[in-house]
Design an enzyme around this catalytic site. Structure first.
Site: not given
Length: 472
Positions: A300, A351
């Protein structure tokens, strides 16, 4: 020529660019001949459209796939989404996780993904009770990947605390108890029982390590995880890893070892908590504890300071962006180009699987840059392909390129669909999507052909696996 298979592509992305009439010869799962300007020969397996190297999904939580289409009512935040994630986690066991992960990995194969980094923290039974096999949930993932025909990097994740604020670390509670080990040493001893292709385990498996986040692993435990991952591989690797855990082994960031991942600065609240507790940003804390290095993937990397960007770049870390998740959870847009310019390398993940489409993740990386900067061309097509094929970041450095000696992973993307017709093959990632993937070859074996997975109806597999998780 016995034992050899030849594939032919009208166009293919080779390391020096797109080439026409490319013949790729495979033996023992690797490319032994790659040539362009060669007409197809009798017996060649002809691949449609444009051929890419296999795509690398560097960040996955397989069980999150069950949340797709079920978290959008009532708005909310990342933190309210997390409560539904915990509810799904509470219902899984090794058998149901095998069924779900098998279907999820098959969905990935349909999208051209040939290897996945599974950020695995769903370790134990409800309440934290240990299964008879302490790695039963991990072994379910290993079997699922084998069934789906893709390689797996099992990033066994250390998860010890339930949160962080200025008062310190919270205890695990409720569904989180399934994630935790007693401490980092206990985590390492459990992870040590996992064997991959480097030490006698399954050929499709690489074992790595993950620190869930600076919120979930106390400061004094961070180095233990990093040292375990960085203990040298090869003969007596297990002994060296145990020594690293027992006595510490220095930073070790320059030694060969296993891939090391962590969630980093996904939410501003994480930064605020780390500053309150330690007086450092999460990246600053990792630097202080010797965790940063070229083996580290920061997942991220959304809310970074300029100093954070400089640190990650100086250490040549990977920055793994998951754009479809980051926008689904309203996380924000991370500084992808700034990180690359500082020296970091880029990778991509799906993800939580709001979308399983690495082509879309690659395109979104550039589109998010455009939204944030009001400029086009921040990351070119070649940059996006490099991020989408970053197998090195998950421990497969011999994959992700169509060249002699590399693993024979091929993805044929049709160039005649309503999305791709007329596109320049060099810019295909800016037009195509997972639905345009026709054929997928993993280590020389055809896993997807004509848009159909060898397991059959993957939609049915997903429905059968997910439906029971939502029944009252």
């Amino acid at each position: 020529m016995s034992g050899r298979t030849a594939f032919h592509a009208a166009a293919a992305h080779l390391p020096d660019g797109v080439r026409r009439d490319v013949r790729l010869v495979v033996e023992a799962g690797r490319l032994v001949e790659v040539g362009d300007g060669i007409p197809a020969q009798d017996g060649d397996h002809r691949l449609p459209g444009v051929v890419l190297p296999g795509l690398a999904n560097a960040h996955s939580h397989a069980f999150h796939r069950a949340l797709r289409g079920r978290t959008h009512d009532g708005g909310g935040t990342f933190w309210t989404w997390r409560e539904r994630m915990y509810a799904v986690a509470a219902r899984l066991d090794p058998d149901s996780y095998l069924g779900l992960a098998r279907a999820v990995y098959a969905e990935m194969a349909l999208a051209g993904i040939t290897a996945v980094g599974e950020f695995h923290y769903l370790h134990h039974a409800p309440g934290g009770r240990r299964y008879m096999d302490p790695n039963a949930m991990g072994h379910a993932l290993v079997q699922a990947a084998a069934d789906a025909g893709i390689r797996l990097t099992l990033l066994d994740t250390c998860y010890l605390a339930g949160g962080l604020d200025g008062a310190g670390y919270a205890e695990l509670e409720g569904p989180q108890l399934r994630f935790g080990d007693l401490d980092a040493q206990a985590w390492a001893l459990r992870a040590e029982d996992l064997r991959d292709h480097t030490d006698g385990g399954p050929a499709h498996l690489r074992v790595g390590a993950a620190i869930h986040s600076v919120r979930a692993v106390p400061r004094d435990q961070l180095r233990v995880v990093a040292d375990w991952a960085r203990a040298d591989q090869g003969a007596d690797a297990a002994g060296r890893r145990r020594a690293a855990v027992d006595g510490g082994a220095g930073s070790g960031a320059d030694r060969a070892g296993r891939p090391l991942h962590l969630h980093l600065s996904e939410q501003p609240a994480e930064n605020d908590a780390c500053l309150a507790a330690h007086g450092l940003t999460p990246t600053g804390l990792l630097a202080a504890e010797g965790v940063l290095g070229p083996d580290l993937s920061a997942v991220h990397a959304t809310h970074l300071t300029g100093a954070d960007v400089e640190l990650l770049g100086r250490h040549r870390a990977w920055a793994c962006f998951c754009p479809t998740t980051e926008r689904d959870l309203a996380d924000g847009i991370g500084p992808a180009r700034a990180l690359r310019e500082a020296g970091a390398r880029l990778s991509l993940g799906s993800d939580q699987h709001a979308v399983v489409d690495l082509v879309e993740e690659a395109r979104a990386l550039e589109m998010h840059e455009r939204l944030a900067t009001l400029e086009r061309g921040r990351l070119g097509p070649a940059d996006l392909l490099a991020a989408a094929t970053a197998h090195e970041s998950i421990g497969w450095p011999d994959a992700g390129r169509l060249e002699v000696g590399a693993r024979a992973d091929l993805v044929a993307v049709r160039d005649d669909t309503v999305r791709t017709a007329g596109a320049d093959p060099a810019q295909l990632l800016l037009a195509a999507g997972a639905a345009d993937v026709d054929t997928v070859v993993v280590g020389g074996a055809v896993v997807v052909e004509g848009g159909r997975h060898r397991l059959g109806d993957v939609g049915r597999l997903l429905a059968d696996a997910i439906g029971p998780l939502w029944r009252d």
